[in-house]
Each structure stands twice: as structure tokens, then as C-alpha cells.
Design an enzyme around this catalytic site. Structure first.
Site, PDB file in Angstrom:
ATOM      1  N   CYS A  30       0.829  -1.207   0.000  1.00 30.48           N
ATOM      2  CA  CYS A  30       0.000   0.000   0.000  1.00 30.48           C
ATOM      3  C   CYS A  30       0.870   1.267   0.000  1.00 30.48           C
ATOM      4  O   CYS A  30       1.570   1.520   0.980  1.00 30.48           O
ATOM      5  CB  CYS A  30      -0.894  -0.053   1.242  1.00 30.48           C
ATOM      6  SG  CYS A  30      -1.666   1.477   1.722  1.00 30.48           S
ATOM      7  N   CYS A  33       0.474   3.634   2.955  1.00 29.65           N
ATOM      8  CA  CYS A  33       0.991   2.987   4.166  1.00 29.65           C
ATOM      9  C   CYS A  33       2.506   3.169   4.266  1.00 29.65           C
ATOM     10  O   CYS A  33       3.054   3.357   5.352  1.00 29.65           O
ATOM     11  CB  CYS A  33       0.652   1.498   4.173  1.00 29.65           C
ATOM     12  SG  CYS A  33      -1.123   1.165   4.118  1.00 29.65           S
TER      13      CYS A  33
END
Length: 106
Positions: A30, A33
Site C-alpha cells: 500500500c 501505508c
């Protein structure tokens, strides 16, 4: 200290029953992230003595992600005395997390 990696197996035991904990639900693939990681590392260096900061990989721990209604990543949940108090979905600036944490440190 460093950010602790937790999973479905040790989640309940890892959340402190007293004090403040910040749990990042994300995934290795991600992009937001990955941007959040240095923010959490900074927070850990600055206030890690007052707050426990942990990460859950949603791919490896889908049970906890489902239990807390994680639909988007990153999702950061703040726990106070073992109870979820705040939930931030999506990437936020460091000050947003810091001010959110400050509300529960008194």
C-alpha cells in the site's frame, strides 16, 4: 524502541489495558501505508515513552482488520485503556495523529 508488529494471534495480548496505544492497519504493498511509516517512526521517537505504537498487516491478519471494520488502508485506531477511541481512515499529517493522541494522554 521500535514499532511492534502484531497479528491476529497476539493482538488482544498486545493492546495495553492501561494507557494509550496507536495501531496502524496497513499492508506492505500500500503506497500511502509506506508514507505513513516514517510518520509513525517520528511519533515513536518523540512520544514513544507515552504511547505504544503498533502495526497490523491486513493481508496477514484479516481477522483483526475485519473486527475493527478496516475497509481502507491505512487505518489508524487509537486505543485508551484497551478500548478503541478514535479511528482515522486514510493518510493524515503527523500533527493530526499527534493532536489526537494528546487528547488521551492526560
Amino acid at each position: 524502541m521500535s514499532i511492534k508488529q502484531i497479528s491476529d494471534e497476539n493482538f488482544s495480548a498486545s493492546i495495553p489495558s492501561e494507557g494509550v496505544a496507536l495501531v496502524d492497519f496497513g499492508a506492505k504493498w500500500c503506497p500511502p501505508c509506506k508514507v505513513l511509516l516514517p510518520i509513525l517512526s517520528d511519533l515513536e521517537r518523540e512520544i514513544g515513552d507515552k504511547v505504544t505504537i503498533m502495526q497490523v498487516d491486513c493481508d496477514d491478519s484479516p481477522q483483526m482488520a475485519g473486527q475493527f471494520g478496516v475497509m481502507s488502508m491505512p487505518t489508524v485506531i487509537l486505543f485508551k485503556d484497551g478500548q478503541p477511541m478514535e479511528k482515522w481512515v486514510g493518510l493524515r499529517p503527523k500533527d493530526a495523529y499527534k493532536s489526537g493522541i494528546a487528547k488521551y494522554l492526560s
